[in-house]
Design an enzyme around this catalytic site. Structure first.
Site, PDB file in Angstrom:
ATOM      1  N   ARG A  39     -25.666  -3.000   7.554  1.00 43.63           N
ATOM      2  CA  ARG A  39     -25.294  -4.385   6.957  1.00 43.63           C
ATOM      3  C   ARG A  39     -25.565  -5.265   8.237  1.00 43.63           C
ATOM      4  O   ARG A  39     -25.465  -6.611   8.318  1.00 43.63           O
ATOM      5  CB  ARG A  39     -23.676  -4.406   6.436  1.00 43.63           C
ATOM      6  CG  ARG A  39     -23.497  -3.288   5.874  1.00 43.63           C
ATOM      7  CD  ARG A  39     -21.906  -3.395   5.574  1.00 43.63           C
ATOM      8  NE  ARG A  39     -21.812  -4.310   4.385  1.00 43.63           N
ATOM      9  CZ  ARG A  39     -20.873  -4.739   3.763  1.00 43.63           C
ATOM     10  NH1 ARG A  39     -19.624  -4.352   4.284  1.00 43.63           N
ATOM     11  NH2 ARG A  39     -20.891  -5.603   2.781  1.00 43.63           N
TER      12      ARG A  39
ATOM     13  N   GLU B  46     -19.519  -6.392  10.451  1.00 45.47           N
ATOM     14  CA  GLU B  46     -20.477  -5.499  11.230  1.00 45.47           C
ATOM     15  C   GLU B  46     -21.636  -6.553  12.112  1.00 45.47           C
ATOM     16  O   GLU B  46     -21.823  -6.188  13.080  1.00 45.47           O
ATOM     17  CB  GLU B  46     -20.946  -4.475  10.268  1.00 45.47           C
ATOM     18  CG  GLU B  46     -20.357  -3.430   9.819  1.00 45.47           C
ATOM     19  CD  GLU B  46     -19.628  -3.958   8.369  1.00 45.47           C
ATOM     20  OE1 GLU B  46     -18.799  -3.192   7.891  1.00 45.47           O
ATOM     21  OE2 GLU B  46     -19.740  -5.024   7.980  1.00 45.47           O
TER      22      GLU B  46
ATOM     23  N   LYS C  61       0.689  -1.297   0.010  1.00 44.57           N
ATOM     24  CA  LYS C  61      -0.030   0.027  -0.003  1.00 44.57           C
ATOM     25  C   LYS C  61       0.951   1.319   0.037  1.00 44.57           C
ATOM     26  O   LYS C  61       1.883   1.426   0.898  1.00 44.57           O
ATOM     27  CB  LYS C  61      -0.762  -0.031   1.154  1.00 44.57           C
ATOM     28  CG  LYS C  61      -2.075   1.032   1.156  1.00 44.57           C
ATOM     29  CD  LYS C  61      -3.204   0.489   2.247  1.00 44.57           C
ATOM     30  CE  LYS C  61      -4.467   1.483   2.140  1.00 44.57           C
ATOM     31  NZ  LYS C  61      -5.171   1.128   3.371  1.00 44.57           N
TER      32      LYS C  61
END
Length: 622
Positions: free
Chosen positions: A398, A370, A284
Site C-alpha cells: 500500500r 502505511e 469489542k
C-alpha cells in the site's frame, strides 16, 4: 458443528437474510443473543477472529433486517467483524471450517457467497468501493441501496477520507456506518442520543429541513441564515462537524447493541437521499467478559475453552520472528539513541510492545496509514535519524510509491523490517506475503535480505541498520527452525552467500526460511546447497561458481516465482552468458488460499518432499 435447535430456536429460523426479515421485530433481541452464543461456541472450536464479531452482532442483524441483501449491497471493511454476517447468510453449518484449507474464507469473499459483495482484507477500502457501487446503482436505476461498514481504526487511513471527500462532492445515495468500539465516547451513548438519531432521520425533521430549504432558496440572505441555523442546531446535539464538512449528513452516536433502536434508525435512513454517516458505538468482545476486558488478545484466538479464565498458551519452544525483531529493536536502541521505530497500527503483531514501553520517545504508531509511515521514516532519515519501519509484507504494497519516490530515489537509510513475508497461513490470499521480492527487486538502491533462521534475521537487521542506504529484511510469520540466537551483533558481508553442503550435478540456491526442506532435498539428491542470504545485491560470483560446476541450478523462495529471486538468478546467468538449466521453485502465478503454512508448502511443492519431486519431474522432462 451441528446446530442444536433447543439452544438456538430463533437462529434456526434465520439461516438466510430473507428468513431473518420474515421474523417479527420483537424477536430480534433474542436472535442477537443466540447469534452471539453461537459465534462464541463456533470460534472456540475452530479458532479465528473473535472479539470484533462479538461487537457487531446487533449491527449485523439490523442491517440484514432492514436492507434487502444481497440486492442491496453491504460492504464490510477488512472483514474481521463479518463472522455474524457469514452465519446469517447461509454459512452457519460451515463455520467450523473457517480459515482452514478448503474451508470458509477468513474474510468476505464473493466467490463464496453472493452476500459478500466485495473482497476485503486490507482496511479502509469499503467507502471507495461502496461509492463506486452507488454510482452504478444510480445509473442502473432499480432502487438499489448501498451500505459500507467501517471501523474507527480503519477510518484513520487517508483512503477513507479521500473516498468521503469524493462522496460528499458528488452526492450519491450512500450510507456509511462508522462502527466505533472505543470507550472514549461511551458516555455519549444512551437513550437521549438514540432518540435524537431517530428524530434526525425521521420524515418530520427531514421534510421540514428540505421544505424550508426549497421555500427560502430564492432569498439568499435568508437561505444563508437557514443553512447556518441548521448547522448550529445540529452541532449542539451531535459531534459530527468533520463529516458534515465533508458533505455527509451525520447521525449519532447511537447504541450499537440496541438492535431495535438501530432497526428504527436504519429504516428511516434507508429512505433518505445523498451521502449519510451513521455513528454506531459498540463494545469489542461484547457478551464475553474476557474478550471485553482484553479485546487485543481476543481479536484472533486459537481453539479455546470458553469456561477457562485465559487463552491456551502457545506450545512453541522458541521465539517467533516477530519477537526476534522486537528484541533486536530494544537491544539496538540501547546502543543507538537515534533509532526511531515506526509501525502502522501493528504494535502487537510486529513484536514491538516491549520497545514501545521501554523507549516510548523513539516509538511511533502512526495508525492505519502505511503511506505516511514510509514517508515519515524518510523524513526522519533525511535529518540524520535511523528509521526502522516495521510493516507486514502485504501492507507494504500500500506504500509502494513512497518506497520508490520518497526513500529509494533519495537513497535514504530507512530499514524495512518486513514481517509476514511468504505464506502466512489461515488469513488467506489477502495477507499472503508473496509479492515483496518481485516488487522490491526492481527498485534501485534497495538492499534485500532473506534470513534463513532466527539468528541470521537478527544479524541482518543489524546489517541493514548500519547501511547508508535503504534496506529490507523479510521474514515469515511464526517460528523458525530453533537456531541459537547470538546476542553479539555482527554485520554480514554485503551481497555474499554461503555454500552449506557440497554435492554434484544439482545446486540448490536457497533464499529464506525454506532452508530445512532444502537441506532434506539436498541430502536425498546428493546436491550442493547454498544459502544465498541476499536477493539484492545478488552474489553473482557464487552463482557463476555454482553454474560452472553443476548441470542444474534450482532456486527456492517463499514468494512469487514471477519476478522473484529465481528470476534474479536467471538474469545473472543470462548476463554472464551461462547456459545452465534453471528450475525456479516458489509460489505459482496465482493467489494462495488459506491453510497452514505446512499445508501450503506441500500443495505448492516447496517442502522437502515437494522440492525433490519437482526436481525429479523436471529432470525427467529434459
Amino acid at each position: 458443528m451441528t446446530l442444536d435447535l433447543a439452544h438456538y430456536p430463533i437462529l434456526a429460523l434465520a439461516d438466510t437474510p430473507q428468513q431473518l426479515r420474515e421474523l417479527p421485530q420483537e424477536k430480534l433481541k433474542q436472535l442477537a443473543k443466540e447469534l452471539r452464543q453461537y459465534l462464541l461456541t463456533s470460534v472456540s472450536q475452530s479458532s479465528g477472529h473473535f472479539a470484533s464479531g462479538l461487537g457487531t452482532v446487533e449491527l449485523t442483524v439490523a442491517l440484514h433486517y432492514v436492507y434487502n441483501t444481497p440486492f442491496d449491497r453491504l460492504i464490510w471493511d477488512v472483514g474481521h467483524q463479518a463472522y455474524p454476517h457469514k452465519i446469517l447468510t447461509g454459512r452457519r453449518e460451515r463455520m467450523p471450517s473457517i480459515r482452514q484449507k478448503d474451508g470458509l474464507h477468513p474474510f468476505p469473499w464473493p466467490p463464496e457467497s453472493e452476500y459478500d459483495t466485495f473482497a476485503v482484507g486490507h482496511s479502509s477500502t469499503s467507502i471507495s468501493a461502496a461509492l463506486g457501487m452507488a454510482v452504478a446503482a444510480e445509473k442502473e436505476d432499480k432502487g438499489r441501496k448501498i451500505v459500507a461498514v467501517i471501523g474507527d481504526g480503519a477510518m484513520t487511513a487517508g483512503m477513507a477520507f479521500e473516498a468521503m471527500n469524493h462522496a460528499g462532492d458528488i452526492k450519491k445515495d450512500l450510507l456509511v456506518v462508522l462502527n466505533d468500539n472505543e470507550m472514549s465516547i461511551s458516555e455519549n451513548v444512551g437513550a437521549l442520543n438514540s432518540h435524537l438519531a431517530r428524530l434526525l432521520t425521521g420524515r418530520f425533521f427531514n421534510s421540514i429541513r428540505d421544505g424550508g430549504k426549497k421555500l427560502l432558496s430564492n432569498v439568499p440572505p435568508i437561505k444563508e441564515f437557514a443553512s447556518r441555523a441548521e448547522e448550529h442546531i445540529k452541532g449542539m446535539v451531535v459531534p459530527g462537524t468533520i463529516f458534515e464538512e465533508l458533505g455527509f449528513n451525520y447521525i449519532g452516536p447511537i447504541d450499537g447493541h440496541d438492535v431495535n433502536g438501530m432497526v428504527d434508525t436504519l429504516r428511516n435512513m434507508r429512505q433518505m437521499s445523498g451521502p449519510h454517516i451513521l455513528h454506531v458505538v459498540t463494545k469489542k468482545g461484547k457478551g464475553y467478559e474476557l474478550a471485553e476486558k482484553d479485546p487485543i488478545n481476543y481479536h484472533a484466538v486459537p481453539k479455546f475453552n470458553p469456561l477457562d479464565s485465559s487463552l491456551p498458551k502457545s506450545k512453541a519452544s522458541g521465539p517467533n520472528f516477530s519477537k526476534v525483531f522486537g528484541d533486536w529493536l530494544c537491544d539496538m536502541a540501547a546502543e543507538d539513541p537515534k533509532l526511531m521505530a515506526i509501525t502502522p497500527a501493528m504494535r502487537e503483531g510486529s513484536g514491538m510492545v516491549r520497545f514501545s514501553q521501554e523507549y516510548p520517545q523513539q516509538y511511533f504508531d502512526v495508525a492505519i496509514a502505511e503511506q505516511h509511515a514510509v514517508t515519515f521514516g524518510a523524513g526522519l532519515a533525511k535529518e540524520g535519524f535511523n528509521a526502522v519501519v516495521a510493516i507486514y509484507s502485504t501492507f507494504l504494497q500500500r506504500a509502494y510509491d513512497q518506497l520508490i519516490h520518497d526513500v529509494a530515489l533519495q537513497n535514504l537509510p530507512v530499514l524495512f523490517a518486513i514481517d509476514r513475508a511468504g505464506v502466512v497461513g489461515a488469513d488467506g490470499p489477502t495477507h499472503q506475503g508473496a509479492f515483496d521480492i518481485p516488487f522490491m527487486r526492481c527498485i534501485p538502491n534497495l538492499v534485500i535480505m532473506t534470513p534463513s533462521d532466527e539468528n541470521q534475521c537478527r544479524q541482518m537487521l543489524y546489517t541493514g541498520h548500519l547501511l547508508n542506504q535503504p534496506a529490507a529484511v523479510r521474514y515469515p510469520r511464526g517460528q523458525g527452525c530453533g537456531a541459537e540466537i547470538q546476542q553479539t551483533m555482527t554485520a554480514l558481508p554485503l551481497g555474499k552467500g554461503e555454500i552449506l553442503r557440497q554435492g554434484q550435478h544439482i545446486a540448490l540456491l536457497n533464499f529464506g526460511t525454506l532452508l530445512p526442506g532444502a537441506r532434506q532435498a539436498a541430502e536425498q539428491l546428493g546436491a550442493t546447497l547454498a544459502d544465498m542470504k541476499f536477493v539484492k545485491p545478488l552474489d553473482e560470483a557464487l552463482v557463476a561458481e555454482l553454474a560452472k560446476n553443476h548441470e542444474l541450478l534450482v532456486t527456492l523462495e517463499d514468494g512469487a516465482i514471477v519476478g522473484g529471486a529465481g528470476s534474479a538468478v536467471g538474469e545473472c546467468l543470462h548476463k554472464l552468458q551461462l547456459g545452465n538449466r534453471l528450475l525456479q521453485l516458489g509460489l505459482p502465478d496465482q493467489f494462495i488460499m488459506q491453510g497452514t503454512q505446512e499445508q501450503m508448502y506441500a500443495v505448492h511443492g516447496i517442502d522437502g518432499p515437494g522440492i525433490v519431486s519437482q526436481i525429479q519431474s523436471f529432470n525427467e522432462k529434459q
